[in-house]
Motif scaffolding. Sequence first.
Motif, PDB file in Angstrom:
ATOM      1  N   VAL A  69       0.860  -1.174   0.000  1.00 45.85           N
ATOM      2  CA  VAL A  69       0.000   0.000   0.000  1.00 45.85           C
ATOM      3  C   VAL A  69       0.899   1.228   0.000  1.00 45.85           C
ATOM      4  O   VAL A  69       1.796   1.335   0.841  1.00 45.85           O
ATOM      5  N   LEU A  70       0.676   2.143  -0.923  1.00 52.28           N
ATOM      6  CA  LEU A  70       1.473   3.367  -0.997  1.00 52.28           C
ATOM      7  C   LEU A  70       0.696   4.527  -0.387  1.00 52.28           C
ATOM      8  O   LEU A  70      -0.431   4.824  -0.798  1.00 52.28           O
ATOM      9  N   VAL A  71       1.304   5.178   0.601  1.00 53.00           N
ATOM     10  CA  VAL A  71       0.745   6.378   1.223  1.00 53.00           C
ATOM     11  C   VAL A  71       1.653   7.531   0.820  1.00 53.00           C
ATOM     12  O   VAL A  71       2.829   7.554   1.188  1.00 53.00           O
ATOM     13  N   VAL A  72       1.127   8.472   0.039  1.00 50.82           N
ATOM     14  CA  VAL A  72       2.000   9.460  -0.599  1.00 50.82           C
ATOM     15  C   VAL A  72       1.372  10.845  -0.562  1.00 50.82           C
ATOM     16  O   VAL A  72       0.145  10.989  -0.556  1.00 50.82           O
ATOM     17  N   VAL A  73       2.222  11.879  -0.550  1.00 53.22           N
ATOM     18  CA  VAL A  73       1.752  13.264  -0.552  1.00 53.22           C
ATOM     19  C   VAL A  73       1.476  13.726  -1.973  1.00 53.22           C
ATOM     20  O   VAL A  73       0.370  14.142  -2.306  1.00 53.22           O
ATOM     21  N   GLU A  74       2.493  13.647  -2.842  1.00 52.34           N
ATOM     22  CA  GLU A  74       2.381  14.135  -4.213  1.00 52.34           C
ATOM     23  C   GLU A  74       2.270  12.970  -5.183  1.00 52.34           C
ATOM     24  O   GLU A  74       3.000  11.992  -5.080  1.00 52.34           O
ATOM     25  N   ARG A  93      -3.798   8.925  -0.413  1.00 54.41           N
ATOM     26  CA  ARG A  93      -3.170  10.234  -0.218  1.00 54.41           C
ATOM     27  C   ARG A  93      -2.866  10.428   1.273  1.00 54.41           C
ATOM     28  O   ARG A  93      -3.659  10.065   2.121  1.00 54.41           O
ATOM     29  N   ARG A  94      -1.738  11.049   1.578  1.00 49.37           N
ATOM     30  CA  ARG A  94      -1.343  11.236   2.972  1.00 49.37           C
ATOM     31  C   ARG A  94      -2.410  12.010   3.745  1.00 49.37           C
ATOM     32  O   ARG A  94      -2.704  11.700   4.897  1.00 49.37           O
ATOM     33  N   ASP A 100      -9.131   4.681   9.923  1.00 50.25           N
ATOM     34  CA  ASP A 100     -10.163   3.890   9.256  1.00 50.25           C
ATOM     35  C   ASP A 100      -9.811   3.632   7.794  1.00 50.25           C
ATOM     36  O   ASP A 100      -9.996   2.523   7.284  1.00 50.25           O
ATOM     37  N   ARG A 101      -9.327   4.664   7.120  1.00 52.94           N
ATOM     38  CA  ARG A 101      -8.964   4.516   5.710  1.00 52.94           C
ATOM     39  C   ARG A 101      -7.792   3.555   5.540  1.00 52.94           C
ATOM     40  O   ARG A 101      -7.796   2.699   4.648  1.00 52.94           O
ATOM     41  N   LEU A 102      -6.789   3.678   6.391  1.00 49.60           N
ATOM     42  CA  LEU A 102      -5.635   2.790   6.301  1.00 49.60           C
ATOM     43  C   LEU A 102      -6.039   1.335   6.549  1.00 49.60           C
ATOM     44  O   LEU A 102      -5.618   0.435   5.817  1.00 49.60           O
ATOM     45  N   VAL A 103      -6.854   1.105   7.561  1.00 46.71           N
ATOM     46  CA  VAL A 103      -7.295  -0.262   7.843  1.00 46.71           C
ATOM     47  C   VAL A 103      -8.103  -0.815   6.674  1.00 46.71           C
ATOM     48  O   VAL A 103      -7.953  -1.980   6.291  1.00 46.71           O
ATOM     49  N   SER A 104      -8.934   0.019   6.070  1.00 47.54           N
ATOM     50  CA  SER A 104      -9.743  -0.427   4.930  1.00 47.54           C
ATOM     51  C   SER A 104      -8.872  -0.885   3.766  1.00 47.54           C
ATOM     52  O   SER A 104      -9.107  -1.949   3.192  1.00 47.54           O
ATOM     53  N   VAL A 105      -7.858  -0.095   3.419  1.00 54.43           N
ATOM     54  CA  VAL A 105      -7.022  -0.472   2.275  1.00 54.43           C
ATOM     55  C   VAL A 105      -6.101  -1.636   2.628  1.00 54.43           C
ATOM     56  O   VAL A 105      -5.777  -2.454   1.762  1.00 54.43           O
ATOM     57  N   ILE A 106      -5.690  -1.732   3.884  1.00 52.86           N
ATOM     58  CA  ILE A 106      -4.876  -2.875   4.303  1.00 52.86           C
ATOM     59  C   ILE A 106      -5.685  -4.165   4.157  1.00 52.86           C
ATOM     60  O   ILE A 106      -5.183  -5.183   3.661  1.00 52.86           O
TER      61      ILE A 106
END
Length: 206
Positions: A69-74, A93-94, A100-106
């Motif tokens: 999973v990529l968490v990125v600003v730009e 997006r960072r 909640d969003r991180l757990v969902s995508v994980i």
Amino acid sequence: MERITTYIHADDPISRAGVASQLRPRPEVRVLDSGDVEDATVSLVVADRVGEPALRAIRTLRQRGTSVVLVVVELDDAALVAAIEAGVAALVRRAEATPDRLVSVIRSAAAGEAAVPPDLLSRLLNQVGQLQRQVLAPRGLSFAVLADREVEVLRLVADGLDTAEIAHRLSYSQRTIKTVLHDVTTRLQLRNRSHAVAYALREGLI
């Protein structure tokens, strides 16, 4: 419920600590220590931008058999395509990286499903659609490389439908849809749903 083992790779220790602090209290996830990457089901790559260090981290983690999973600003269009090609299963997006969003995508990544925000998926499809189609003959492929049902499923994935919506639209079970997508990605050595859509668009299959 079995907790999803999750490894966090970040550009700096403060970013890693911040993401870890959001995830550790969640019962769905078990955050691994920095040396336990081999035990990860899902890995988060936290970066400001999709540069070579981030892409190298994504490729290395993919080679170790973990979904990324990529968490990125730009994230411009070129970076979006590069991230998908490197093998990310989900993009966040960072600014939108709530617990909640991180757990969902994980959870999506652990289940082998792609998770890309609708506007980013639209940008990806537009970008890929503009690329010059690859020559099939040298690779021994033809436009019949996908069955009609597989093409139908990929078209609906490209439209942003999830597994349940595709199953309802085509009157199949969700298990059948997952099997179709698994067969396509395995046969053509693709990384995930987004990569399969990108491939099909490039080859003019959808």
